[in-house]
Enzyme design. Structure first.
Site: not given
Ligand code: NDP
Length: 272
Positions: A65, A86, A101, A126, A129-130, A152, A155, A243
């Site tokens: 994205k 998106n 989104d 979180g 990107g979402a 983190t 971020r 979305q």
């Molecule tokens: P990114 O990879 O950009 O970000 C991932 C986020 O999750 C970061 O904040 C990361 O933290 C955190 N994270 C990952 N693993 C863990 C963990 N084990 N414990 C704590 N924090 C964790 O992904 P996106 O933001 O793009 O997407 C997130 C989710 O949202 C996706 O899995 C997607 O399926 C869902 N989504 C659903 C949509 C819908 O229409 N329903 C639309 C868009 C997304 P850190 O910064 O510390 O790495």
């Protein structure tokens, strides 16, 4: 017939083709919508080939994205605010980027679930990107407080600064034990591995709790929230459908009805 596709990786299980083809049937349009692999660094080439084949619209998902945002010749105000794209629309030989989104989430919360957002205190877990895509529309919906927590913290702090809004603040990683919120949103990718975001010490008692993940991937978080006193819980299937409806509107000029599509997918996803 124009060509549409969703780009990302992994993409094999994306429901987007099913959703867009159902919208096409409901609005009397023949829609051809595919899944296409795009690895980080590979989106420009994939999009160029797609446009040459007649591609006129693309949805963009994890992990490209941000790449779509930098590749778009122009972006809308809401994509600029999200710094993530998106939805791409082919316009006069160039890709225009948008982000649906956030509006998809707000519609699911308010229209499908009937929850009111004005004056609510919201915890967002979180900052990827979402999360970037949903903070602006949540603020526009009139929420009182938006606390952002991330594994983190730097971020999350960056996202707080980018919002430049006095209602937005940083919450400790884990969700700030002791602080109460009306709505808790999980926008982490933790559910991909079936687990809870870590750390996690948010207070769920009497809150509405939403996970952007849907189906089995949302179960760990939503079960945890229910066991800790959440008033109501919901997964992100409705956001996915809403979305998509906003993308369909951008491409075809008509917003498709969503309830029957959501109902059909819900039956399938819950049976998994
Ligand atoms: P990114 O990879 O950009 O970000 C991932 C986020 O999750 C970061 O904040 C990361 O933290 C955190 N994270 C990952 N693993 C863990 C963990 N084990 N414990 C704590 N924090 C964790 O992904 P996106 O933001 O793009 O997407 C997130 C989710 O949202 C996706 O899995 C997607 O399926 C869902 N989504 C659903 C949509 C819908 O229409 N329903 C639309 C868009 C997304 P850190 O910064 O510390 O790495």
């Amino acid at each position: 017939m124009s060509l549409y596709a969703v780009f990302g990786h992994p993409i094999d299980h994306s429901l987007s083709p099913r959703i867009h083809e159902a919208f096409g049937a409901l609005t009397g349009r023949l829609v051809h919508y595919e899944r296409r692999e795009a690895h980080p660094g590979g989106l420009a080439q994939a999009l160029a080939a797609f446009a040459a084949e007649g591609g006129r619209g693309a949805n963009i998902t994890v992990p490209v994205k941000g790449e779509a945002f930098t590749l778009a010749a122009r972006v809308t105000a809401r994509a600029a605010r999200a710094r993530a794209v998106n939805t791409l629309s082919w316009d006069n030989g160039a890709w225009v980027g948008d982000n649906t989104d956030g509006i998809g989430l707000v519609r699911d919360l308010t229209v499908n679930h009937g929850w009111s957002l004005p004056d609510r205190r919201v915890l967002l877990i979180g900052a990827g990107g979402a999360a970037q895509g949903i903070v602006g529309p949540l603020l526009d919906a009139g929420i009182a407080i938006l606390a952002i927590s991330n594994r983190t913290p730097a971020r999350a702090q960056g996202l707080v600064w980018a919002c430049a809004d006095a209602r937005v603040r940083l919450a400790a990683a884990g969700g700030a034990a002791g602080s109460r919120y009306d709505l808790v949103i999980n926008a982490t990718a933790a559910g991909l591995s079936g687990g809870l975001p870590a750390p996690l010490d948010a207070v769920f008692e009497d809150a509405i709790v939403y996970d952007l993940m849907y189906g089995p991937k949302a179960r760990a978080f939503l079960s945890h929230a229910r066991a800790h006193g959440a008033r109501e819980v919901a997964d992100g299937l409705g956001m996915l459908v809403e979305q998509a409806a906003e993308s369909f509107l951008l491409w075809h000029g008509v917003r498709p009805p969503t309830p029957s599509v959501l109902e059909r997918l819900r039956t399938e996803v819950d049976a998994r």
